[in-house]
Write a protein that holds these residues in place. Structure first.
Motif, short mmCIF file in Angstrom:
data_model
loop_
_atom_site.label_atom_id
_atom_site.label_comp_id
_atom_site.label_asym_id
_atom_site.label_seq_id
_atom_site.Cartn_x
_atom_site.Cartn_y
_atom_site.Cartn_z
N ASN A 39 0.81 -1.22 0.00
CA ASN A 39 0.00 0.00 0.00
C ASN A 39 0.84 1.28 0.00
O ASN A 39 0.31 2.37 0.13
CB ASN A 39 -0.97 0.01 1.19
CG ASN A 39 -0.25 -0.04 2.53
OD1 ASN A 39 0.97 -0.14 2.60
ND2 ASN A 39 -1.01 0.04 3.61
N TRP A 40 2.16 1.12 -0.13
CA TRP A 40 3.03 2.31 -0.18
C TRP A 40 4.36 1.92 -0.80
O TRP A 40 4.61 0.75 -1.08
CB TRP A 40 3.21 2.92 1.21
CG TRP A 40 3.68 4.35 1.17
CD1 TRP A 40 4.90 4.84 1.50
CD2 TRP A 40 2.90 5.48 0.73
NE1 TRP A 40 4.93 6.21 1.32
CE2 TRP A 40 3.71 6.63 0.85
CE3 TRP A 40 1.59 5.64 0.27
CZ2 TRP A 40 3.28 7.91 0.50
CZ3 TRP A 40 1.15 6.91 -0.08
CH2 TRP A 40 2.00 8.04 0.04
N LYS A 41 5.20 2.93 -1.00
CA LYS A 41 6.52 2.66 -1.56
C LYS A 41 7.36 1.84 -0.58
O LYS A 41 7.17 1.91 0.62
CB LYS A 41 7.22 3.99 -1.90
CG LYS A 41 6.55 4.75 -3.03
CD LYS A 41 7.31 5.99 -3.42
CE LYS A 41 7.18 7.10 -2.41
NZ LYS A 41 7.80 8.36 -2.88
N ALA A 42 8.32 1.09 -1.12
CA ALA A 42 9.12 0.17 -0.33
C ALA A 42 9.80 0.87 0.84
O ALA A 42 10.41 1.93 0.68
CB ALA A 42 10.16 -0.51 -1.21
N GLN A 43 9.68 0.27 2.03
CA GLN A 43 10.26 0.82 3.25
C GLN A 43 10.47 -0.33 4.23
O GLN A 43 10.04 -1.46 3.98
CB GLN A 43 9.33 1.88 3.84
CG GLN A 43 7.92 1.38 4.08
CD GLN A 43 6.97 2.48 4.52
OE1 GLN A 43 6.99 2.86 5.69
NE2 GLN A 43 6.14 2.98 3.62
N ALA A 44 11.08 -0.03 5.36
CA ALA A 44 11.39 -1.08 6.33
C ALA A 44 10.13 -1.81 6.80
O ALA A 44 10.19 -2.99 7.15
CB ALA A 44 12.15 -0.50 7.52
N ALA A 77 5.13 5.75 13.39
CA ALA A 77 6.13 5.74 14.46
C ALA A 77 7.51 5.29 14.02
O ALA A 77 8.49 5.56 14.70
CB ALA A 77 5.65 4.84 15.60
N VAL A 78 7.59 4.61 12.87
CA VAL A 78 8.90 4.14 12.40
C VAL A 78 9.43 5.01 11.25
O VAL A 78 10.44 4.66 10.62
CB VAL A 78 8.83 2.66 11.95
CG1 VAL A 78 8.46 1.79 13.13
CG2 VAL A 78 7.85 2.45 10.80
N GLU A 79 8.78 6.14 10.98
CA GLU A 79 9.22 7.02 9.90
C GLU A 79 9.37 8.48 10.36
O GLU A 79 10.46 9.02 10.40
CB GLU A 79 8.23 6.94 8.73
CG GLU A 79 8.17 5.58 8.04
CD GLU A 79 9.42 5.23 7.27
OE1 GLU A 79 10.17 6.15 6.89
OE2 GLU A 79 9.66 4.02 7.04
N LEU A 137 16.50 2.86 6.51
CA LEU A 137 16.02 1.50 6.74
C LEU A 137 16.50 0.97 8.09
O LEU A 137 15.73 0.36 8.83
CB LEU A 137 16.47 0.58 5.61
CG LEU A 137 15.77 0.76 4.26
CD1 LEU A 137 16.52 0.02 3.16
CD2 LEU A 137 14.32 0.29 4.33
N ALA A 138 17.76 1.22 8.41
CA ALA A 138 18.32 0.74 9.67
C ALA A 138 17.64 1.41 10.87
O ALA A 138 17.32 0.75 11.87
CB ALA A 138 19.83 0.99 9.70
N GLN A 139 17.38 2.71 10.76
CA GLN A 139 16.73 3.43 11.86
C GLN A 139 15.28 2.95 12.04
O GLN A 139 14.82 2.77 13.16
CB GLN A 139 16.75 4.93 11.58
CG GLN A 139 18.14 5.55 11.69
CD GLN A 139 18.13 7.02 11.28
OE1 GLN A 139 17.63 7.40 10.21
NE2 GLN A 139 18.68 7.87 12.12
N SER A 140 14.59 2.74 10.93
CA SER A 140 13.20 2.27 11.00
C SER A 140 13.12 0.87 11.59
O SER A 140 12.24 0.57 12.39
CB SER A 140 12.56 2.29 9.61
OG SER A 140 12.41 3.60 9.13
#
Length: 337
Positions: A30-35, A178-180, A262-265
């Motif tokens: 449902n969104w662009k690639a992320q962690a 919360a992860v972004e 990615l690492a922070q998320s």
């Protein structure tokens, strides 16, 4: 020489059969690639889906992409969606799809505050003079905040996914994933914000659910089982194993993404128990329980989003593919506990 040729032919023949034996699956997000999609990309990158007999194509979503209609239309096989509100709407509107797993035990939606704004606990947030909330959230979980915590519409301001208004007003709140968003705020504002996860204060929806068509569940249960279980293994490996290949795939699909982000998320997901907490600890990632679905629905009825009886909760989700402890031993092995 003839024996060598035969052996080579046999090897190629078996390889060809194996390749053709893979079931092609199209999975849309449902969104662009992320962690927050990491476990799915992990299962592609490390071959887990292939081990389960699946050739999986991930089609990412985005601001100009709406993958939701493609599932009931039969143009994709599985869909990653946001939370149970989507599932309730599907059932209410007669859309023949059903949730088959929930990869997140906690919805990552949060309210974010300045650390020195004087909001010591969640209940204090209702006193904020300004709260930046996006339009879709104003008609969903904002209604729950009003019914359960006394938030007022007078404080509402539109959130356009730009943190500058929040940074300029130290008494304000803003919504965020919360992860972004906390990462963006820390980078642009130079401080670590206070993050109040809605899930820790009663917003009991499951999140990042996997939906399938009802006919797929009925007619191809083995396919659904393999996809769900391989995704669960992928999430365990992404959280606790080597995830460099998955990160590379996500950065290829979404060039705006970086290894640092990615690492922070990923760290935030683990710290907050977004994926692997609660029932997932014993039943496995993806776990769902009917009583929790009912609890969330009752809260949404109280918030005025639905009327009692609007939704047949038996059609919202099926637990036949989850709650079997898949991946629990792997997690213990990888995480060392």
């Amino acid at each position: 020489m003839q024996a060598i040729r035969f052996a080579l032919f046999a090897t190629l023949f078996v390889s060809s059969i194996a390749a053709h034996a893979l079931d092609k699956v199209v999975f849309a997000t449902n969104w662009k690639a992320q962690a927050a999609h990491g476990g799915f990309y992990q299962a592609v990158a490390d071959g887990t889906y292939r081990k389960y007999g699946l050739d999986v194509e991930i089609r990412q979503g985005g601001p100009q992409v709406n993958n939701r209609p493609l599932l009931p239309a039969g143009r994709i096989d599985f869909l990653m969606t946001g939370n149970l509100l989507h599932s309730f709407d599907n059932v209410k509107n007669g859309v023949p799809v059903i949730a088959v797993a929930s990869m997140f035990q906690k919805d990552p939606q949060a309210l974010i505050a300045h650390p020195d704004a004087g909001y010591a606990k969640f209940e204090d947030l209702a006193k904020a003079p300004v709260v930046f909330i996006a339009k879709d959230a104003q008609f969903s979980w904002w209604q729950w905040l009003k019914s359960d915590y006394g938030f007022k519409d007078e404080s509402l301001r539109p959130y356009n996914y730009n943190v500058a208004p929040f940074l300029a007003d130290k008494r304000s709140l803003q919504q965020g994933y919360a992860v972004e968003e906390p990462i963006t705020i820390a980078r642009e504002g130079g401080f670590t914000p206070a993050v109040f996860l809605l899930a820790d204060h009663g917003y009991s929806t499951y999140s990042t659910t996997i939906e399938a068509r009802v006919d797929t569940v009925k007619n191809k249960p083995d396919l659904v089982k393999r996809f769900v279980e391989a995704s669960i293994i992928g999430w365990n490996n992404y959280l606790y194993g080597d995830h460099k290949a998955a990160d590379a795939l996500m950065m290829k699909d979404n060039p705006e993404m970086t290894a640092e982000l990615l690492a922070q998320s990923l760290k935030l997901m683990k710290d907050m128990g977004i994926v692997d907490s609660g029932d997932a600890q014993t039943l496995g990632i993806g776990a769902m329980k009917p009583e929790r679905i009912k609890d969330f629905y009752d809260k949404m009825v109280r918030a005025g989003l639905y009327k009692a009886g609007d939704v047949d909760l038996s059609k919202v989700a099926t637990t036949q593919f989850v709650n079997h402890g898949v991946g629990v031993d792997l997690r213990k092995q990888l995480a060392g506990h």
